[in-house]
Design an enzyme around this catalytic site. Structure first.
Site, PDB file in Angstrom:
ATOM      1  N   ASN A  23      15.019 -18.854   4.218  1.00 22.85           N
ATOM      2  CA  ASN A  23      15.845 -18.820   3.137  1.00 22.85           C
ATOM      3  C   ASN A  23      15.900 -20.424   3.276  1.00 22.85           C
ATOM      4  OD1 ASN A  23      15.141 -16.331   2.323  1.00 22.85           O
ATOM      5  ND2 ASN A  23      17.184 -15.085   2.818  1.00 22.85           N
ATOM      6  N   ARG A 121      15.372  -8.518 -10.527  1.00 27.37           N
ATOM      7  CA  ARG A 121      15.288  -9.867  -9.899  1.00 27.37           C
ATOM      8  C   ARG A 121      15.194 -10.281 -10.982  1.00 27.37           C
ATOM      9  NH1 ARG A 121      12.689 -10.615  -3.817  1.00 27.37           N
ATOM     10  NH2 ARG A 121      14.354 -11.668  -3.523  1.00 27.37           N
ATOM     11  N   ASP A 305      19.635  -8.453   3.408  1.00 25.71           N
ATOM     12  CA  ASP A 305      18.584  -8.495   4.485  1.00 25.71           C
ATOM     13  C   ASP A 305      18.409  -7.372   5.552  1.00 25.71           C
ATOM     14  OD1 ASP A 305      18.028 -10.142   2.568  1.00 25.71           O
ATOM     15  OD2 ASP A 305      17.040 -11.320   3.800  1.00 25.71           O
ATOM     16  N   ARG A 397       5.418 -13.548   6.254  1.00 25.93           N
ATOM     17  CA  ARG A 397       5.829 -13.989   4.827  1.00 25.93           C
ATOM     18  C   ARG A 397       7.699 -14.450   5.995  1.00 25.93           C
ATOM     19  NH1 ARG A 397       8.027 -11.490   0.145  1.00 25.93           N
ATOM     20  NH2 ARG A 397       8.778 -13.534   0.632  1.00 25.93           N
TER      21      ARG A 397
HETATM   22  C1  UD1 Z   1      18.447 -14.457  -1.934  1.00 32.81           C
HETATM   23  C2  UD1 Z   1      17.187 -14.267  -0.668  1.00 32.81           C
HETATM   24  C3  UD1 Z   1      17.442 -12.787  -0.507  1.00 32.81           C
HETATM   25  C4  UD1 Z   1      18.523 -12.143  -0.655  1.00 32.81           C
HETATM   26  C5  UD1 Z   1      19.475 -12.625  -1.255  1.00 32.81           C
HETATM   27  C6  UD1 Z   1      21.163 -11.950  -1.528  1.00 32.81           C
HETATM   28  C7  UD1 Z   1      15.595 -16.088  -0.283  1.00 32.81           C
HETATM   29  C8  UD1 Z   1      14.739 -16.641  -1.446  1.00 32.81           C
HETATM   30  N1  UD1 Z   1      16.398 -14.734  -0.687  1.00 32.81           N
HETATM   31  O1  UD1 Z   1      17.301 -13.379  -3.060  1.00 32.81           O
HETATM   32  O2  UD1 Z   1      16.028 -13.015   1.143  1.00 32.81           O
HETATM   33  O3  UD1 Z   1      18.545 -10.935  -0.221  1.00 32.81           O
HETATM   34  O4  UD1 Z   1      19.331 -13.994  -1.468  1.00 32.81           O
HETATM   35  O5  UD1 Z   1      21.210 -12.486  -0.619  1.00 32.81           O
HETATM   36  O6  UD1 Z   1      16.500 -16.699  -0.399  1.00 32.81           O
HETATM   37  N2  UD1 Z   1      20.410 -11.871 -10.002  1.00 32.81           N
HETATM   38  C9  UD1 Z   1      20.429 -11.089 -11.040  1.00 32.81           C
HETATM   39  N3  UD1 Z   1      20.233 -12.368 -12.389  1.00 32.81           N
HETATM   40  C10 UD1 Z   1      19.815 -13.108 -11.666  1.00 32.81           C
HETATM   41  C11 UD1 Z   1      19.969 -13.457 -10.502  1.00 32.81           C
HETATM   42  C12 UD1 Z   1      20.397 -12.933  -9.369  1.00 32.81           C
HETATM   43  O7  UD1 Z   1      20.997 -10.250 -12.422  1.00 32.81           O
HETATM   44  O8  UD1 Z   1      19.531 -15.003 -12.333  1.00 32.81           O
HETATM   45  C13 UD1 Z   1      20.862 -10.498  -9.517  1.00 32.81           C
HETATM   46  C14 UD1 Z   1      19.296 -10.107  -8.712  1.00 32.81           C
HETATM   47  O9  UD1 Z   1      18.624  -9.338  -9.705  1.00 32.81           O
HETATM   48  C15 UD1 Z   1      20.877  -9.335  -6.883  1.00 32.81           C
HETATM   49  C16 UD1 Z   1      22.039  -9.927  -6.906  1.00 32.81           C
HETATM   50  O10 UD1 Z   1      22.052 -11.232  -8.043  1.00 32.81           O
HETATM   51  O11 UD1 Z   1      20.481  -7.705  -8.155  1.00 32.81           O
HETATM   52  C17 UD1 Z   1      22.188 -11.039  -5.592  1.00 32.81           C
HETATM   53  O12 UD1 Z   1      20.354 -12.260  -6.003  1.00 32.81           O
HETATM   54  P1  UD1 Z   1      20.768 -13.409  -5.757  1.00 32.81           P
HETATM   55  O13 UD1 Z   1      21.258 -13.369  -4.466  1.00 32.81           O
HETATM   56  O14 UD1 Z   1      19.713 -14.688  -6.679  1.00 32.81           O
HETATM   57  O15 UD1 Z   1      19.062 -13.028  -4.378  1.00 32.81           O
HETATM   58  P2  UD1 Z   1      17.777 -13.833  -4.247  1.00 32.81           P
HETATM   59  O16 UD1 Z   1      18.163 -15.583  -4.648  1.00 32.81           O
HETATM   60  O17 UD1 Z   1      16.528 -13.729  -5.509  1.00 32.81           O
END
Ligand code: UD1
Length: 418
Positions: A23, A121, A305, A397
């Site tokens: 990540n 997401r 995770d 992955r």
């Molecule tokens: C990253 C990690 C993933 C990990 C997650 C939480 C990477 C590539 N992936 O995913 O392995 O499980 O952090 O630690 O680093 N959300 C919204 N709107 C947004 C962005 C996020 O509603 O614009 C929500 C998502 O749907 C989710 C939550 O916020 O429910 C957390 O998402 P986020 O922290 O952004 O995770 P990722 O960056 O997708």
């Protein structure tokens, strides 16, 4: 399709060395295009997510020189072209090109990212952040055009401490005019690793790792050399595997503070461990493990995770354990397969209730996503008999040389293509 086959029920002993963090790597590669010169990143894991991002670099006419574990990225002849869906959908982290290209060229055209189907997401927080910096967004079906005449520093409050939004906004803001403040920023170690990389290139970022990040925009980012931090999720997965079948199993090249929440929970279960400066050795597991509850949370809480692999361990605990998932709506896809292996689990809303201990017996299961796949590997190593995991591509992955690493400590595991 790739299939992993495991003959379970064996004890694992020896040392597993942890690779560079997936990540962090997946954000560092897009971040590297912000330099106008050359960036060298070492300790880069050989995983398919790295390959997918290097493919995008090539589309952007960026020179990529890859040797064992290091990547040299040269942007001298780079071109800002549209990133088509066949590339963006290969992984979640393709979205970091949005922030990086917007920062560098003030314009980006790309399609919605892919990644594990663990919830809706959305990327609304990323887009709101770009808009606050002065960008306009056009969205047609899956395609996004984000552009700005000029990016101007802004005060941005994130409604949720999203990892992706924090990094993406940081990538755009390092090249904005003036000061940006991100409040309620995510605090994950990967964010600190990316901020350090950008600062090594000449960016001015303060506060990464806390909930307020301050960024003073700069005009130019120069050459730099950087190292990826060890993967705390890979480490956590192997520590859990150690708790299931280690005797003893040393997990080396770990930053123990990054897996504090996991270690505390393992202590509650009764697992004996030695925690060193840069390693965790699972010495042994007692005959009876105590049941416990976990609730996933943003860092430094219990990592979502690791929820899926940890659930496997709870099937071996005496009594009733509860697992509450608070980050993603759809992160229990491993549960039906754990039940097929013999676990006693019920799900209500976002909580799984596990009654144990139950014997696990090998059968055919599916890696529905990356960490669900890791959970299936952990379960297969514990289960008596043969476990066959289909859709194993998901696992590759994020886990470098998983077959080799587990084989070296005594597992009977192989991968094949059908
Ligand atoms: C990253 C990690 C993933 C990990 C997650 C939480 C990477 C590539 N992936 O995913 O392995 O499980 O952090 O630690 O680093 N959300 C919204 N709107 C947004 C962005 C996020 O509603 O614009 C929500 C998502 O749907 C989710 C939550 O916020 O429910 C957390 O998402 P986020 O922290 O952004 O995770 P990722 O960056 O997708």
């Amino acid at each position: 399709m790739k299939i992993i086959e495991i003959e379970g029920g064996r004890q694992l002993s020896g040392t597993i060395r942890i690779s560079g963090a997936k990540n962090a790597t997946v954000a560092l590669i897009p971040a590297a295009i912000l330099t106008d010169e050359e960036a060298t990143i070492c300790n880069v894991p050989e995983i398919t997510d790295t390959d997918a991002l290097c493919d995008i670099l090539k589309i952007l006419n960026v020179k990529v020189n890859r040797s064992t574990e290091s990547l040299v990225i040269n942007t001298k002849d780079m071109k800002n072209v549209s990133i088509e869906e066949e590339y963006s959908k290969k992984l979640r982290a393709s979205y970091y090109f949005m922030g990086a290209l917007l920062g560098k060229y003030k314009k980006v055209e790309m399609y919605f990212p892919g990644g594990c189907s663990i919830g809706a997401r959305p990327i609304d927080l990323h887009l709101k952040g770009f808009e606050a910096l002065g960008a306009t967004i056009t969205n047609e079906k899956n395609k996004y055009i984000v552009e700005a005449k000029e990016l101007k520093g802004a005060n941005i409050y994130l409604d949720f401490a999203s990892v992706g939004a924090t990094i993406n906004i940081m990538l755009a803001a390092v090249r904005a005019k003036g000061k940006t403040i991100i409040d309620n920023a995510a605090k994950e170690p990967e964010i600190v690793n990316v901020a350090t990389f950008l600062n090594n290139m000449g960016a001015k970022i303060q506060g990464a790792g806390t909930s307020t990040i301050k960024i003073e925009g700069v005009d130019h980012l120069h050459k730099c050399f950087h190292e990826v931090i060890p993967d705390r999720i890979e480490a956590g997965t192997y520590i859990i595997i150690g708790a299931l079948c280690g005797n003893p199993l040393k997990i080396d090249n770990v930053i123990p503070e990054h897996v504090d929440a996991l270690i505390s929970k393992l202590e509650e279960l009764g697992i004996n461990m030695e925690v060193g400066l840069d390693y965790v050795t699972v010495l042994n597991s007692p005959e009876k493990l105590k049941a416990t509850n976990i609730k996933t949370a943003v860092f430094p809480g219990f990592a979502t995770d690791l929820q899926q692999p940890f659930t496997v361990l709870l099937t071996q605990a005496e009594g009733r354990s509860k697992v509450t998932e608070t980050i993603f709506e759809n992160r229990f896809m491993h549960i039906p397969y754990l039940k097929a292996l013999g676990a006693d689990i019920t799900i209500k809303n976002q909580t799984a209730t596990i009654d144990g201990p139950t014997k696990l017996k090998g059968t055919e299961v599916v890696a529905t996503d990356l960490r669900a796949g890791a959970a299936m590997v952990a379960a297969g190593l514990k289960a008596e008999g043969t476990t066959t995991i289909t859709n194993a591509e998901h696992i590759l992955r994020g886990y470098e040389q998983i077959i080799e690493k587990l084989t070296a400590v005594g597992a009977k595991i192989r991968i094949k293509e059908i």
